[in-house]
Design a protein around this motif. Structure first.
Motif, PDB file in Angstrom:
ATOM      1  N   LEU A  44       0.845  -1.193   0.000  1.00 59.63           N
ATOM      2  CA  LEU A  44       0.000   0.000   0.000  1.00 59.63           C
ATOM      3  C   LEU A  44       0.881   1.244   0.000  1.00 59.63           C
ATOM      4  O   LEU A  44       2.106   1.168  -0.109  1.00 59.63           O
ATOM      5  N   LEU A  45       0.291   2.408   0.116  1.00 61.93           N
ATOM      6  CA  LEU A  45       1.044   3.654   0.080  1.00 61.93           C
ATOM      7  C   LEU A  45       2.118   3.689   1.167  1.00 61.93           C
ATOM      8  O   LEU A  45       1.911   3.190   2.274  1.00 61.93           O
ATOM      9  N   SER A  46       3.256   4.253   0.841  1.00 60.07           N
ATOM     10  CA  SER A  46       4.339   4.411   1.817  1.00 60.07           C
ATOM     11  C   SER A  46       4.658   5.887   1.996  1.00 60.07           C
ATOM     12  O   SER A  46       4.392   6.711   1.117  1.00 60.07           O
ATOM     13  N   GLN A  47       5.232   6.208   3.128  1.00 57.54           N
ATOM     14  CA  GLN A  47       5.571   7.593   3.458  1.00 57.54           C
ATOM     15  C   GLN A  47       7.078   7.738   3.572  1.00 57.54           C
ATOM     16  O   GLN A  47       7.755   6.899   4.172  1.00 57.54           O
ATOM     17  N   GLN A  48       7.607   8.781   2.963  1.00 59.21           N
ATOM     18  CA  GLN A  48       9.045   9.060   3.025  1.00 59.21           C
ATOM     19  C   GLN A  48       9.327  10.027   4.183  1.00 59.21           C
ATOM     20  O   GLN A  48       8.772  11.120   4.239  1.00 59.21           O
ATOM     21  N   ILE A  49      10.150   9.574   5.104  1.00 60.77           N
ATOM     22  CA  ILE A  49      10.532  10.410   6.247  1.00 60.77           C
ATOM     23  C   ILE A  49      11.992  10.815   6.074  1.00 60.77           C
ATOM     24  O   ILE A  49      12.899   9.994   6.178  1.00 60.77           O
ATOM     25  N   ASP A  50      12.218  12.089   5.748  1.00 59.78           N
ATOM     26  CA  ASP A  50      13.575  12.584   5.498  1.00 59.78           C
ATOM     27  C   ASP A  50      14.199  13.061   6.804  1.00 59.78           C
ATOM     28  O   ASP A  50      14.283  14.254   7.078  1.00 59.78           O
ATOM     29  N   ASN A  51      14.631  12.108   7.591  1.00 58.02           N
ATOM     30  CA  ASN A  51      15.240  12.462   8.873  1.00 58.02           C
ATOM     31  C   ASN A  51      16.766  12.373   8.839  1.00 58.02           C
ATOM     32  O   ASN A  51      17.425  12.637   9.831  1.00 58.02           O
ATOM     33  N   LEU A  52      17.319  11.988   7.700  1.00 59.42           N
ATOM     34  CA  LEU A  52      18.777  11.899   7.545  1.00 59.42           C
ATOM     35  C   LEU A  52      19.156  12.654   6.278  1.00 59.42           C
ATOM     36  O   LEU A  52      19.250  12.081   5.206  1.00 59.42           O
ATOM     37  N   ASN A  53      19.338  13.957   6.418  1.00 52.10           N
ATOM     38  CA  ASN A  53      19.619  14.765   5.232  1.00 52.10           C
ATOM     39  C   ASN A  53      20.980  15.441   5.266  1.00 52.10           C
ATOM     40  O   ASN A  53      21.254  16.357   4.502  1.00 52.10           O
ATOM     41  N   ALA A  54      21.856  15.010   6.173  1.00 54.68           N
ATOM     42  CA  ALA A  54      23.211  15.573   6.202  1.00 54.68           C
ATOM     43  C   ALA A  54      23.992  15.038   5.017  1.00 54.68           C
ATOM     44  O   ALA A  54      23.856  13.867   4.641  1.00 54.68           O
ATOM     45  N   PRO A  55      24.841  15.865   4.374  1.00 55.81           N
ATOM     46  CA  PRO A  55      25.597  15.418   3.190  1.00 55.81           C
ATOM     47  C   PRO A  55      26.449  14.186   3.445  1.00 55.81           C
ATOM     48  O   PRO A  55      26.582  13.324   2.566  1.00 55.81           O
ATOM     49  N   GLU A  56      27.028  14.074   4.647  1.00 61.41           N
ATOM     50  CA  GLU A  56      27.903  12.932   4.893  1.00 61.41           C
ATOM     51  C   GLU A  56      27.145  11.611   4.940  1.00 61.41           C
ATOM     52  O   GLU A  56      27.754  10.535   4.802  1.00 61.41           O
ATOM     53  N   ASN A  57      25.841  11.665   5.130  1.00 64.96           N
ATOM     54  CA  ASN A  57      25.069  10.419   5.177  1.00 64.96           C
ATOM     55  C   ASN A  57      24.957   9.750   3.811  1.00 64.96           C
ATOM     56  O   ASN A  57      24.671   8.555   3.728  1.00 64.96           O
ATOM     57  N   ALA A  58      25.146  10.530   2.730  1.00 65.23           N
ATOM     58  CA  ALA A  58      25.017   9.979   1.382  1.00 65.23           C
ATOM     59  C   ALA A  58      26.259   9.236   0.933  1.00 65.23           C
ATOM     60  O   ALA A  58      26.217   8.523  -0.079  1.00 65.23           O
ATOM     61  N   THR A  63      20.930   3.503  -1.215  1.00 68.36           N
ATOM     62  CA  THR A  63      19.497   3.825  -1.191  1.00 68.36           C
ATOM     63  C   THR A  63      19.308   5.293  -0.826  1.00 68.36           C
ATOM     64  O   THR A  63      20.210   5.920  -0.259  1.00 68.36           O
ATOM     65  N   PRO A  64      18.146   5.865  -1.145  1.00 71.49           N
ATOM     66  CA  PRO A  64      17.911   7.275  -0.812  1.00 71.49           C
ATOM     67  C   PRO A  64      17.962   7.510   0.691  1.00 71.49           C
ATOM     68  O   PRO A  64      17.756   6.596   1.497  1.00 71.49           O
ATOM     69  N   ASP A  65      18.275   8.758   1.054  1.00 78.96           N
ATOM     70  CA  ASP A  65      18.276   9.120   2.471  1.00 78.96           C
ATOM     71  C   ASP A  65      16.875   8.970   3.068  1.00 78.96           C
ATOM     72  O   ASP A  65      15.872   9.045   2.368  1.00 78.96           O
ATOM     73  N   GLY A  66      16.845   8.826   4.363  1.00 80.87           N
ATOM     74  CA  GLY A  66      15.567   8.797   5.066  1.00 80.87           C
ATOM     75  C   GLY A  66      15.013   7.394   5.244  1.00 80.87           C
ATOM     76  O   GLY A  66      15.667   6.391   4.968  1.00 80.87           O
ATOM     77  N   ILE A  67      13.778   7.355   5.689  1.00 79.14           N
ATOM     78  CA  ILE A  67      13.104   6.092   5.988  1.00 79.14           C
ATOM     79  C   ILE A  67      11.794   6.042   5.209  1.00 79.14           C
ATOM     80  O   ILE A  67      11.060   7.027   5.152  1.00 79.14           O
ATOM     81  N   ARG A  68      11.526   4.908   4.598  1.00 74.47           N
ATOM     82  CA  ARG A  68      10.263   4.713   3.893  1.00 74.47           C
ATOM     83  C   ARG A  68       9.394   3.785   4.746  1.00 74.47           C
ATOM     84  O   ARG A  68       9.736   2.619   4.972  1.00 74.47           O
ATOM     85  N   VAL A  69       8.301   4.314   5.205  1.00 73.17           N
ATOM     86  CA  VAL A  69       7.399   3.579   6.092  1.00 73.17           C
ATOM     87  C   VAL A  69       6.126   3.239   5.318  1.00 73.17           C
ATOM     88  O   VAL A  69       5.445   4.129   4.818  1.00 73.17           O
ATOM     89  N   GLY A  70       5.843   1.934   5.220  1.00 68.57           N
ATOM     90  CA  GLY A  70       4.667   1.491   4.481  1.00 68.57           C
ATOM     91  C   GLY A  70       3.409   1.523   5.329  1.00 68.57           C
ATOM     92  O   GLY A  70       3.445   1.759   6.536  1.00 68.57           O
TER      93      GLY A  70
END
Length: 272
Positions: A44-58, A63-70
């Motif tokens: 079903l639909l998932s939500q993107q939570i951008d809680n890790l947006n510091a440049p060093e995290n990339a 995978t993209p930054d943040g958490i995808r919660v279904g």
């Protein structure tokens, strides 16, 4: 309600639908011409939570930054398994089994004064009396079978009736045999568009173009195995395995709700 409890509740509801389909398959394991149903799930639909947006995290991250919660899993589709079932000899003159996949007999179903054409793989036919004399070839529930010239009716005065491998109804009168009718066998060129109904019937959705889904059988040679019936293609061992897996998944989601409730209880206790 917490996110985990929402996800589990939604998924449990969909798993229940799968268990219903499995139960239906098992209960029809001995139904003539029954086709196994298979369930497919989708996220079903998932939500993107951008809680890790510091440049060093990339750095070094695939995978993209943040958490995808279904939001759990949903019932995507219920597909028909059109594989040919095994055949059993019945030695009954009005029994017929189709020899190829995606082929169907046509039935003129009459319910509540309305007529429509439905399709079936069940070749167990019977003779029912009609007004004015004669008999009609019908299903076990009395629905007329459609031939090349409409519903099949045979006049009285015959000695025997049997089906041959070409789908012809051969009638014996005074020692002479004559093909007086022929079954109108059709082929589903898009079997996935068929909708399963009760009484082992299939229909075409009213919104679909029937000519793109159902066509007259254009093959050559024998299309019917006379005095035989096609058995259900349900694999009981696979159904039992799927049922146990679905029940275990249901238990896991139920346990998630219990744990979520316990965590909320702990939080409320701490606050107080």
């Amino acid at each position: 309600m917490s996110r985990i409890m929402n996800q589990s509740a939604v998924t449990m509801n969909q798993i229940q639908h799968k268990l219903d389909v499995i139960g239906n398959n098992i209960s029809n394991s001995n139904t003539t011409g029954y086709k196994n149903r298979q369930v497919e799930f989708s996220s079903l639909l998932s939500q993107q939570i951008d809680n890790l947006n510091a440049p060093e995290n990339a750095e070094g991250r695939l995978t993209p930054d943040g958490i995808r919660v279904g939001a759990g899993a949903g019932l995507g589709a219920i597909n028909l398994n059109q594989l040919q079932g095994s055949m059993i000899e019945t030695d009954r003159s009005l029994d017929a089994a189709l020899t190829e996949e995606n082929m169907f007999f046509q039935v003129n179903r009459v319910e509540n004064g309305q007529q429509d054409t439905v399709y079936t793989r069940d070749g167990s036919f019977f003779l029912s009396p009609v007004e004015g004399g004669g008999v009609a070839l019908t299903t076990s529930d009395g629905h007329p079978i459609i031939g090349t010239e409409g519903p099949i009716e045979i006049q009285d005065g015959f000695d025997a009736i049997e089906l041959n491998d070409q789908g012809q109804l051969v009638v014996t009168r005074d020692g002479e045999q004559t093909a007086e009718a022929e079954l109108a066998v059709v082929e589903a060129v898009r079997p996935s568009a068929l909708e399963a109904e009760g009484d082992n019937f299939f229909t075409v959705s009213g919104a679909a173009d029937i000519d793109e889904i159902i066509q007259a059988y254009a093959g050559e040679g024998a299309v019917i195995h006379p005095q035989s019936l096609e058995q259900s293609n349900v694999d009981m061992s696979q159904q039992m395995t799927d049922m146990m897996a679905a029940q275990r998944l249901y238990q896991f989601n139920s346990r998630s709700i219990t744990m979520g409730d316990q965590m909320l209880g702990l939080v409320n206790t701490i606050r107080s």
